[in-house]
Structure formats: structure tokens, C-alpha cells
Scaffold this active site. Sequence first.
Site, short mmCIF file in Angstrom:
data_model
loop_
_atom_site.label_atom_id
_atom_site.label_comp_id
_atom_site.label_asym_id
_atom_site.label_seq_id
_atom_site.Cartn_x
_atom_site.Cartn_y
_atom_site.Cartn_z
CD GLU A 89 3.55 6.01 -2.69
OE1 GLU A 89 4.34 5.87 -1.73
OE2 GLU A 89 2.99 5.06 -3.24
CD GLU B 26 7.23 2.47 -3.38
OE1 GLU B 26 7.42 3.63 -3.01
OE2 GLU B 26 7.33 1.50 -2.61
C1 BGP Z 1 5.67 3.34 -0.32
C2 BGP Z 1 4.37 2.69 -0.63
C3 BGP Z 1 3.18 3.23 0.06
C4 BGP Z 1 3.43 3.94 1.36
C5 BGP Z 1 4.74 4.64 1.50
C6 BGP Z 1 5.14 5.00 2.90
O1 BGP Z 1 6.63 2.36 -0.32
O2 BGP Z 1 4.09 2.72 -2.01
O3 BGP Z 1 2.22 2.24 0.06
O4 BGP Z 1 2.92 3.36 2.46
O5 BGP Z 1 5.81 3.94 0.91
O6 BGP Z 1 5.68 3.87 3.54
P1 BGP Z 1 5.30 3.45 4.99
O7 BGP Z 1 3.82 3.28 5.00
O8 BGP Z 1 6.03 2.17 5.23
O9 BGP Z 1 5.75 4.55 5.86
#
Ligand code: BGP
Length: 484
Positions: A385, A190
Site C-alpha cells: 500500500e 497490517e
Molecule cells: C491502511 C489500511 C487501508 C487504507 C489505508 C489508508 O491502514 O490498510 O485499509 O485505508 O491505510 O488509510 P485511510 O483510509 O485511513 O486514509
Amino acid sequence: MYKFKKENFLWGGATAASQVEGAWNLNNKSLTISEMRPFIKNLDRKNIKDVLDISKENYLKSIENKDNLHYPKRFGVDFYHRYKEDIKLFKECHLGIYRLSMAWARIFPNGDDEKPNEAGLKFYRDVFEECKKNNIKIMVTINHFDLPYPIIEKYGGWVNKKVTDLYLKYAVTIFKEFKDIVDYWLPFNEINVAIWSGVTGLGIFREDYKSNKLYLEACYQGLHNQFYAQAKFIEEAKNISHEAKIGCMVANSTNYPLNCDPKNVRECQRLQQIHRFFFYDLMVYGSYPSYINRFFKENNINLEIKKNEMETIKNNKIDFISFSYYATGTISLDESDKTESNLTIAGKNPYLKATDWGWHIDSIGIRITINEIWDKYHLPIFISENGIGVLEKLNEQNTIEDDYRIDYLKEHMIQIGEAIEDGCDVFGYTMWTPIDVVSAGTNEMSKRYGMIYVDYDDFHNGTGNRYLKKSYHWFKKFRETNLL
Ligand code: BGP
């Protein structure tokens, strides 16, 4: 029933080192920035500003931890010791690809060490071999929000061009070591998150800059250094092996105009350019787009950009595009209701439901996004993701009836299938995440995304045992039938 038609599509799952591994100080590993954020009790899930904006003082306090706070990413879900069990479960539900990140702090703990840490290399070799034994392809994120703290302390984070050299040494070392076993590489997770959280993406503290302008300038300088580091890595990796497949990774925060008032439509376009397309444009076409130059001019942002850096960026482009997709938001110039959305704040959308964290659920948005990205760039797309975070408790049968997760994944997967029918070249999908992990944004263990439940609470109390949720069996069946 919907039949997913594309053959040889890569279906898999994603995690990140700091959210799963634990073992934060074992075998010479150093502390990383993500392990310096404490768990915050009584958190307001719909306003996580306090969690994200913790002060530099509090980050530094974590080193000695005199207040005895809990730092969840130091413990993760103990993947470091349980990876064989986890990979076996991944295989049994037919994950075909595992996207995981490597911790820089395990390989070059001080950042500027002369030689890599053998124990760190061995750990990842063991993990990768376990994947291959189980017939699982591997996508490695080289750096996922976990800059080693010694690099921040000594060099001040990515604003310093010296960090580019340190990154290249690390990235090229692991590339040489693992090029024959790793299938795909993503230099940064990201990459655009840097503009929302300089400390997360770049190791830059707000307090070190006298004004917002100087801080913003430092963030864009850090980003430029990352763009260059990514391109230079591509150049070096391709010199070592032509076959290397290297992509980018962007947090794809798709937004819609709140209504058809042209003022709002234009504002939406402007922000989408700055927050999303700028990153793809630069990494695909190799130059700074005109709209970002205007933004820099209007905000008096002056960057140190060298000619040779731009040449490297121009000549070494990505092979494919990957992005995370969780939610969408709305944009309006008027005061409108706001909600949380993957590390950023977005306007509410009256047509969509949201999770307990305020993230809109929008499966059609993924089809819109894929079409947009394909039309603009014509590069193969990988969804790196996508998933839903939920509060969950094991029932008496030691499982969770997570129909809402099945619905979320299914609806998004159908829309990906539709985007492929639209003609977009999408070649894979790694859900976030096959197994419960510590949350990146809120540090909670109780924000669960997995098809596999992990018995730890927010303070890492529990057995750590793994239990299968209903979605695990659903996904396994989908992989056997291609029916959604
Ligand atoms: C993205 C990241 C991940 C992941 C996901 C969900 O920003 O790349 O590492 O965790 O989001 O976010 P969160 O864990 O804050 O719910």
C-alpha cells in the site's frame, strides 16, 4: 525523466473488502466490526482519536441503529455489483496485479458454521475469474480489519484461542478453493495495528478490561494468537501446495529521531523496535526478540504461549515481506508537536509537507525503509500500500487534475527504483488505491486516494459512476513506457 529499469516488476493496486464491496447483508453475509463504525460529521481531520476510539456502547448501538446513523462500510463503492466495470478499468490502465481482501463474513458468516457459504465463494470466484480474463494477477488479504461481529459476540475476539481455529478453517477453506487462481496470500492486513487499535485488528473492546495493563495484555495475547494462526496457515497451505507464496503485511510507520540528542535517538530506536521490527523479527526469525521480552517484563504482560505454537511459528515462516507505507514521523522524549499518521500519532517533521490529514509526505523515506528491511531480513519485498488521500471535486469536464497525486506516486516510485538500484529485492507495488474507497481510519468517502473517481459522497449519495482522473492516464502511460 526517470527510467524504471526492473523488468517483470508487478505494478498494481490494492483495496479491502469493507472499503469497496458494500452489499453488507446480501447472500447470508454477517455484520463485521468495520461496518459498526458510523460516519462522524464535523470530524477534526487532524485529530481522529474520537473516530477511532468510539465506545463499545456505540459499536453495539449500531446493530439496531435506532439513531439512524450512516455506516459507510456497509455500502463501500458497490464493488459487489460493479466489479466487472472496475476490473475493466484496472486492465485498461495496465494494472498487472490486484490486491484485494476477502470478507470472512461472506464465507463463514457466524464464524463457526460447519460449511462455507456457497454464495460467498461464488462471488470471489467470479471476481478472480474476471481478473484472470483481464490478465491481472491476484494477491489476497485473508483478513483486513473486518472480523465478523458474531465471532466477537460469541468468543470475545482474538484474545480467545478458539478464534485461531475458526480463522484456520476459513483460511484453509479459501486456500483450497482458490489456490490455483490466487498468486499471493497475505494472512492479515497490517498485523501491527492491533497495538494501536485492539478493536480494529483483534475485535477486543477496551471496556471489557479493568485496567490498561489488562487491555494491553489482551492485545498482545490476541496478536500472539494471530502469529500462530499465520504460521499454522502457512504450514497447512504448503502441505496442500508447495508453490504457495505467502507473505506478511505490516503498517510500516518509519520514524526518525527529532534531532541528534542521543536520548531521542535511543527512544526512537526503542519505539521502532516495538512498533515495527518486533513484527518482522518474529515472522522472519520465528521467536520473540529480547527487546520485546524486556517490554513485556517491564509492563507486567504475561502471555499464554504454548510450546507447540512456538514450534509452528519457528518452522513456518513467510516467503516475502510486504508493508504499507504512507508517511513518516519523528520521535522525541520532550513534548513535541504531534500529527496524525496512518492510525497512529507521530511527531512533526519541519522538513516535510503534510496532507490535509496531517500525514507527512516523504518519498525518500520509502527508500530508507526498503533498505532497512532488506538489510535486516534479506527477503523479497512487496510494497502492498502507498498513496495519498485528498479532498477532490469533479470539474466541468468530469475529471480531476490531480497533479499532486501524480507527484506523490511518481516520487515514491522513483525512490523504489533507487532502492532496487541500491540492491534491494523489491518485486512489486500495489498503490492504495486505483479507485476511490471509503477511508479505513475516518470512514470518509471524501478522503480520496483513487486514479478513478467514484461519485458517492460521505452519506453514499450519488450515482456511483466512475470517472477517470488525470493520474489514471499518467499511470497508463508510465506502464507503456516505464518512464517517470
Ligand atoms: C491502511 C489500511 C487501508 C487504507 C489505508 C489508508 O491502514 O490498510 O485499509 O485505508 O491505510 O488509510 P485511510 O483510509 O485511513 O486514509
